[in-house]
Design a protein around this motif. Structure first.
Motif, mmCIF file in Angstrom:
data_model
loop_
_atom_site.group_PDB
_atom_site.id
_atom_site.type_symbol
_atom_site.label_atom_id
_atom_site.label_comp_id
_atom_site.label_asym_id
_atom_site.label_seq_id
_atom_site.Cartn_x
_atom_site.Cartn_y
_atom_site.Cartn_z
ATOM 1 N N PHE A 1 -38.227 69.412 -9.501
ATOM 2 C CA PHE A 1 -37.258 68.433 -9.985
ATOM 3 C C PHE A 1 -37.476 68.120 -11.466
ATOM 4 C CE2 PHE A 1 -37.230 66.865 -5.366
ATOM 5 C CZ PHE A 1 -36.162 67.696 -5.052
ATOM 6 N N THR A 2 -38.739 68.113 -11.880
ATOM 7 C CA THR A 2 -39.024 67.905 -13.303
ATOM 8 C C THR A 2 -38.424 69.025 -14.146
ATOM 9 O OG1 THR A 2 -41.083 66.708 -12.834
ATOM 10 C CG2 THR A 2 -40.866 67.698 -15.014
ATOM 11 N N ILE A 3 -38.569 70.262 -13.695
ATOM 12 C CA ILE A 3 -37.999 71.397 -14.423
ATOM 13 C C ILE A 3 -36.478 71.290 -14.462
ATOM 14 C CG2 ILE A 3 -37.754 73.906 -14.461
ATOM 15 C CD1 ILE A 3 -40.457 74.121 -13.134
ATOM 16 N N ILE A 4 -35.868 70.845 -13.355
ATOM 17 C CA ILE A 4 -34.412 70.699 -13.307
ATOM 18 C C ILE A 4 -33.935 69.716 -14.374
ATOM 19 C CG2 ILE A 4 -32.507 69.817 -11.906
ATOM 20 C CD1 ILE A 4 -34.065 70.871 -9.446
ATOM 21 N N VAL A 5 -34.572 68.538 -14.422
ATOM 22 C CA VAL A 5 -34.170 67.524 -15.398
ATOM 23 C C VAL A 5 -34.361 68.038 -16.816
ATOM 24 C CG1 VAL A 5 -34.640 65.201 -16.252
ATOM 25 C CG2 VAL A 5 -34.653 65.639 -13.798
ATOM 26 N N VAL A 6 -35.467 68.721 -17.069
ATOM 27 C CA VAL A 6 -35.721 69.277 -18.400
ATOM 28 C C VAL A 6 -34.631 70.273 -18.778
ATOM 29 C CG1 VAL A 6 -37.279 70.757 -19.728
ATOM 30 C CG2 VAL A 6 -38.207 68.887 -18.360
ATOM 31 N N LYS A 7 -34.230 71.112 -17.829
ATOM 32 C CA LYS A 7 -33.224 72.134 -18.111
ATOM 33 C C LYS A 7 -31.822 71.554 -18.219
ATOM 34 C CE LYS A 7 -33.356 76.222 -16.425
ATOM 35 N NZ LYS A 7 -33.549 76.916 -17.708
ATOM 36 N N LEU A 8 -31.618 70.344 -17.754
ATOM 37 C CA LEU A 8 -30.332 69.674 -17.914
ATOM 38 C C LEU A 8 -30.253 68.890 -19.213
ATOM 39 C CD1 LEU A 8 -29.638 68.352 -14.287
ATOM 40 C CD2 LEU A 8 -28.605 70.310 -15.444
ATOM 41 N N ILE A 9 -31.359 68.293 -19.620
ATOM 42 C CA ILE A 9 -31.356 67.469 -20.830
ATOM 43 C C ILE A 9 -31.419 68.322 -22.088
ATOM 44 C CG2 ILE A 9 -32.676 65.745 -22.134
ATOM 45 C CD1 ILE A 9 -33.469 64.478 -19.523
ATOM 46 N N THR A 10 -32.255 69.361 -22.093
ATOM 47 C CA THR A 10 -32.437 70.147 -23.323
ATOM 48 C C THR A 10 -31.161 70.843 -23.799
ATOM 49 O OG1 THR A 10 -33.359 71.929 -21.917
ATOM 50 C CG2 THR A 10 -34.910 70.471 -23.055
ATOM 51 N N PRO A 11 -30.290 71.378 -22.930
ATOM 52 C CA PRO A 11 -29.042 71.940 -23.454
ATOM 53 C C PRO A 11 -28.171 70.904 -24.160
ATOM 54 C CG PRO A 11 -29.427 72.751 -21.238
ATOM 55 C CD PRO A 11 -30.430 71.671 -21.495
ATOM 56 N N LEU A 12 -28.140 69.679 -23.636
ATOM 57 C CA LEU A 12 -27.379 68.623 -24.294
ATOM 58 C C LEU A 12 -27.930 68.335 -25.686
ATOM 59 C CD1 LEU A 12 -26.889 66.123 -21.314
ATOM 60 C CD2 LEU A 12 -25.170 67.620 -22.331
ATOM 61 N N LEU A 13 -29.250 68.303 -25.805
ATOM 62 C CA LEU A 13 -29.860 68.066 -27.109
ATOM 63 C C LEU A 13 -29.560 69.203 -28.080
ATOM 64 C CD1 LEU A 13 -33.353 66.707 -25.956
ATOM 65 C CD2 LEU A 13 -31.454 65.380 -26.899
ATOM 66 N N LEU A 14 -29.572 70.443 -27.573
ATOM 67 C CA LEU A 14 -29.333 71.597 -28.441
ATOM 68 C C LEU A 14 -27.861 71.746 -28.809
ATOM 69 C CD1 LEU A 14 -31.750 74.190 -26.795
ATOM 70 C CD2 LEU A 14 -32.068 72.930 -28.923
ATOM 71 N N ILE A 15 -26.974 71.127 -28.043
ATOM 72 C CA ILE A 15 -25.569 71.081 -28.426
ATOM 73 C C ILE A 15 -25.371 70.147 -29.613
ATOM 74 C CG2 ILE A 15 -23.289 70.265 -27.685
ATOM 75 C CD1 ILE A 15 -23.909 71.358 -24.917
ATOM 76 N N ILE A 16 -26.125 69.054 -29.610
ATOM 77 C CA ILE A 16 -25.969 68.038 -30.661
ATOM 78 C C ILE A 16 -26.745 68.406 -31.915
ATOM 79 C CG2 ILE A 16 -26.343 65.595 -31.212
ATOM 80 C CD1 ILE A 16 -26.110 65.023 -28.201
ATOM 81 N N PHE A 17 -27.973 68.904 -31.746
ATOM 82 C CA PHE A 17 -28.858 69.167 -32.886
ATOM 83 C C PHE A 17 -29.040 70.670 -33.080
ATOM 84 C CE2 PHE A 17 -30.116 65.097 -31.011
ATOM 85 C CZ PHE A 17 -30.009 64.259 -32.111
ATOM 86 N N PRO A 18 -29.309 71.100 -34.316
ATOM 87 C CA PRO A 18 -29.534 72.530 -34.570
ATOM 88 C C PRO A 18 -30.768 73.040 -33.827
ATOM 89 C CG PRO A 18 -29.148 71.342 -36.619
ATOM 90 C CD PRO A 18 -29.319 70.310 -35.552
ATOM 91 N N LEU A 19 -30.700 74.295 -33.432
ATOM 92 C CA LEU A 19 -31.798 74.891 -32.670
ATOM 93 C C LEU A 19 -33.092 74.920 -33.473
ATOM 94 C CD1 LEU A 19 -32.488 76.343 -29.971
ATOM 95 C CD2 LEU A 19 -31.915 78.489 -31.107
ATOM 96 N N ASN A 20 -32.990 75.188 -34.767
ATOM 97 C CA ASN A 20 -34.201 75.298 -35.591
ATOM 98 C C ASN A 20 -34.795 73.942 -35.967
ATOM 99 O OD1 ASN A 20 -32.210 74.500 -37.325
ATOM 100 N ND2 ASN A 20 -32.567 76.101 -38.858
ATOM 101 N N LYS A 21 -34.208 72.867 -35.466
ATOM 102 C CA LYS A 21 -34.757 71.524 -35.681
ATOM 103 C C LYS A 21 -35.349 70.961 -34.391
ATOM 104 C CE LYS A 21 -33.301 71.596 -39.937
ATOM 105 N NZ LYS A 21 -34.246 71.784 -41.058
#
Length: 647
Positions: free
Chosen positions: A383-403
Motif C-alpha cells: 500500500f505504501t508503494i501504491i500511494v508513492v506511485k500515485l503521488i509522484t506522477p502528480l508532482l512530476l506533472i506540476i514540477f520539472p523532472l530534473n528538479k
C-alpha cells in the motif's frame, strides 16, 4: 548529571558507569505512586521498558536504561523519562518527576517476552541474540501465545549505529567485485568452462552466502569481513595483472593511460542493477532471519527511534525502484497528454492493490504475527508503494523532472516542521484521542498512511539520482567523475544527518522523518559509489585480459582516439548476442517475482518451523536453503524468459 548518547551511536549501550553486565544489579526507582509491588525492579544487563500512564493526561514512555541503547541519554540513576504524550523535553531525572502521579501499565524485557502486571515480575539477562527463546519467554504472569511471543520478539528495539550499517552495505559491493575477478581468473586464466549452473553457483556462493553470514553469525565482525574481502580482491587483481594477455610489455602507467581512453557500453547500468539486487537479497534474508534467535536484535526494525539494518531495506527498495522508473528510463513517457500520463500511472498500480489486499486477507485469516507499530492494522508495504506511485506522477506533472531533488527536499522539510510544530507526531504515536486508539481507518493505520510522505521524498531523490546516472556517459573518465560526485554527495548528507540528529530529531522509520530520509539517501549513495568504484576496477581487470567476459558489467569499446582506423569492441561478439547468464541479472529483472516468492516462503517457514526455539545451525541451514530455493526459481524463470512486470 546527564550522559547524552551520540546520534551516530543510537543503538549502542549507554553504560552507566561501565558495562552493566559486569556490574552488580542496578535498581530503577519509580515514583511512590506507582505501587509498591512494581515500584522497584532489579536487572543485570537487561533492558527494561516501563510503559506508564499519567493519571491526569495521556500516555508517556519511560526507559529504564541498564546497559541498553539510549539515544536520548541516561540519568544518574539509570533512568530517563521521555514524555511522548505531551512531546516535552526530558526532565532532569526521576526525582523531579514526582509532581505527577504515575500508574504502571506493564513492563517488557529487550527480547520482548514479558507482559507482567503489578502482582510480580521476573527479569532475565538478555544477550544478543538470546541463548534460547524459551529462556527469554519465562514469565511470572499469564503465558503468552506463540503469535504474541513472535510479535514481542521483534518489538521494542533500538537498532544499531549508522557506521555499522554503512560497513555492512559496502561489504556486498566488494563481494560483487571479487565475483568478477573470480570469473575472469577461472575462465580465462584457468581454462574453466562456465555453464549456467556454474555461474549460478559462483554468484550464490560469492554474493548470497556472505550476506546471510553477515546478517547472522558474522554480524559482530563486519569490519574484519570488509577488510578480508578487500585483501582477497586485491590479491586476485594482482594475479590478473601479472598474467595479463594485453599490453604485457607496457609499464603500469602506460596501461593506465590507455585504459582511461576506453569507452563503455551496456544495456543497463551495472551499478544500479547491483544496487537493486543487494537491497532485494538483503530484504529477503532479513524478513526470515529476523524470526530466528541468531539474527542480531540490533539489525531488526526499530520501534520508534534508531537505525536498524532492516529499516534501510524498505527505504533502499523505494530508492532503487525510483532510479529505474519509466519517467527516468523513458523521458518520452511523460510527453504528450498529462491526463494520459496520469491514467497510465493509475493503471500500473492495480496489480499492487490486488497484492496488498491479498496479503492482508491471508495474514488476517491465518492469524499470522504482525508488528502493528510498523505500518498499522491493515496497512502493508504494498500500500505504501501504491500511494508513492500515485503521488509522484502528480508532482512530476506540476514540477520539472530534473528538479526532483527540490521536491524531495521541500517535502522532507515541510513534513518535519509539521511533526515538530503541529499535533502530527502525537497523532502518529497515540492516535486522535491521545490514548493509542486503533478505532477508525486513520487510527488503525496511522503509521503507514502518514509515513508515506517520507517515502515519496525518498522516491523523488531516487528519480533525481537515476536521471544523473542515466545521462549519456560512454567514457571511463565520466564514470570516475560520477563515482566521485556521488561519494561527495553521500558524505555531505551524512554530515547533514549528524546535524539534524543533534539539533532536530533522531532517525525514525516509524514516522519516516527528515533524519530517516537523509539517512536512506546517504546510505544509498554510499552503496552506489562503492558499486561504481567496483565497476571501474573490474573494467580495468577486463582490459588486461583479451576477450574477458563478465555478466552484468560494462562492455569495453576501443576509443577512436587510440585507434583512428576503427572503433573496435574489446569483447567477443558472443557477449553481444547471448543473454547475460547470471543471478544478478535474473534478480534485477525478476525483482517483483523474487519479492513475492520471498514473502510467501517466509510465511510458510514460519508456519512450519518453530523459529523461536531453533538452534544456530538449524536456523542457518533453513535461511540458506530458503535463499537458494528462491534464487534458483527466479534464475530458471529468467532463463525461460518468464516475467511479471507491473511498472
Amino acid at each position: 548529571m546527564t550522559g547524552v548518547g551520540s546520534p551516530w551511536d543510537t543503538g549502542r549501550s549507554a553504560m552507566i558507569g561501565g558495562d552493566a553486565r559486569n556490574r552488580p544489579a542496578q535498581k530503577c526507582q519509580l515514583p511512590a505512586s506507582a505501587g509498591s509491588a512494581a515500584r522497584e525492579a532489579e536487572a543485570d544487563g537487561s533492558r527494561v521498558v516501563w510503559r506508564v500512564q499519567r493519571e491526569s493526561g495521556g500516555p508517556a514512555h519511560v526507559d529504564c536504561l541498564l546497559g541498553a541503547p539510549a539515544p536520548f541519554g541516561a540519568r544518574e540513576v539509570g533512568v530517563q523519562w521521555r514524555d511522548l504524550g505531551s512531546l516535552l523535553p526530558s526532565t532532569s531525572g526521576l526525582k523531579q518527576s514526582s509532581a505527577s502521579a504515575w500508574r504502571v501499565a506493564g513492563i517488557r524485557v529487550e527480547t520482548g517476552f514479558h507482559h507482567v502486571d503489578q502482582a510480580g515480575l521476573e527479569l532475565l539477562t538478555s544477550g544478543d541474540p538470546p541463548t534460547s527463546a524459551s529462556q527469554s519467554a519465562r514469565i511470572t504472569g499469564r503465558k503468552m501465545s506463540e503469535k504474541q511471543m513472535k510479535e514481542a520478539f521483534v518489538s521494542n528495539l533500538n537498532g544499531t549505529t549508522v557506521l555499522e550499517i554503512t560497513q555492512g552495505l559496502c561489504f556486498p559491493a566488494f563481494c560483487i567485485l571479487c565475483r568478477g575477478f573470480l570469473i575472469i581468473f577461472s575462465q580465462y586464466l584457468c581454462s574453466f568452462s562456465h555453464t549456467w549452473k556454474t555461474r549460478f553457483f559462483i554468484d550464490f556462493v560469492v554474493l548470497i552466502v556472505p550476506m546471510v553470514a553477515t546478517l547472522t553469525i558474522w554480524a559482530s565482525f563486519i569490519l574484519l569481513e570488509l577488510l578480508g574481502v578487500i585483501i582477497f580482491g586485491a590479491g586476485l587483481l594482482y594475479q590478473i595483472y601479472r598474467r595479463r594477455t594485453c599490453y604485457a610489455r607496457l609499464p603500469f602507467l602506460k596501461i593506465l593511460e590507455k585504459f582511461l581512453n576506453i569507452s563503455l557500453e551496456s544495456e543497463c547500468i551495472p551499478a544500479i542493477s547491483c544496487f537493486r539486487v543487494i537491497t532485494s537479497a538483503f530484504t529477503a534474508i532479513a524478513i526470515l532471519a529476523v524470526d530466528f534467535p541468531l539474527f542480531p536484535r540490533r539489525f531488526a526494525k526499530t520501534e520508534l527511534y534508531g537505525t536498524g539494518a532492516m529499516d534501510f531495506g524498505v527505504g533502499g527498495f523505494v530508492f532503487g525502484s525510483a532510479m529505474v522508473c519509466l519517467e527516468v528510463r523513458r523521458r518520452k513517457y511523460m510527453e504528450g497528454s498529462k491526463l494520459r500520463y496520469f491514467t497510465n500511472s493509475l493503471y500500473s498500480v492495480w496489480p499492487l492493490v490486488f497484492l496488498g489486499i491479498g496479503r492482508l486477507a491471508i495474514i488476517k485469516s491465518i492469524g499470522y504475527q504482525e508488528h502493528l507499530t510498523e505500518y498499522g492494522v491493515h496497512w502493508n508495504f504494498f500500500f505504501t508503494i501504491i500511494v508513492v506511485k500515485l503521488i509522484t506522477p502528480l508532482l512530476l506533472i506540476i514540477f520539472p523532472l530534473n528538479k526532483s531533488w527540490i521536491i524531495a527536499l521541500s517535502i522532507t522539510i515541510l513534513y518535519q516542521l509539521a511533526l515538530d510544530f503541529t499535533s502530527l507526531k502525537r497523532l502518529i504515536l497515540y492516535g486522535t484521542d491521545g490514548s493509542g486508539t486503533r478505532v477508525g481507518l486513520l487510527n488503525a493505520n496511522r503509521e503507514g498512511i502518514i509515513s508515506t510522505l517520507g517515502y515519496v521524498a525518498i522516491h523523488m531523490a531516487g528519480v533525481q539520482t537515476g536521471l544523473y546516472m542515466h545521462k549519456n556517459r560512454s567514457h571511463i573518465k565520466d564514470l570516475i567523475k560520477v563515482a566521485c560526485f556521488l561519494l561527495l554527495a553521500a558524505i555531505s548528507l551524512f554530515i547533514s544527518l549528524y546535524v539534524v540528529q543533534v539539533n532536530v530529531e533522531a532517525v525514525s522509520r516509524r514516522m519516516a522523518n527528515l533524519a530517516f530520509c537523509i539517512w536512506i539517501v546517504a546510505s544509498s549513495l554510499i552503496l552506489l559509489s562503492s558499486l561504481l568504484l567496483g565497476d571501474i576496477i573490474l573494467s580495468f581487470a577486463k582490459f588486461l585480459i583479451n576477450g574477458a567476459l563478465v555478466p552484468c558489467s560494462w562492455k569495453l569499446i576501443q576509443s577512436p582516439v587510440t585507434n583512428k582506423k576503427h572503433s573496435e569492441s574489446l569483447v567477443p561478439e558472443a557477449e553481444r548476442m547471448e543473454p547475460s547468464l547470471c543471478l544478478i541479472t535474473a534478480l534485477n529483472r525478476k525483482q517483483l517475482i523474487f519479492f513475492l516468492l520471498s514473502n510467501i516462503t517466509t510465511g510458510l517457514i514460519n508456519l512450519m518451523v518453530d523459529t523461536l526455539h531453533s538452534s544456530t545451525l538449524w536456523a542457518l541451514f533453513v535461511v540458506n536453503l530458503y535463499m537458494f530455493s528462491n534464487c534458483l526459481i527466479v534464475y530458471v524463470l529468467y532463463l525461460q524468459d518468464k516475467t511479471i512486470q507491473f511498472w
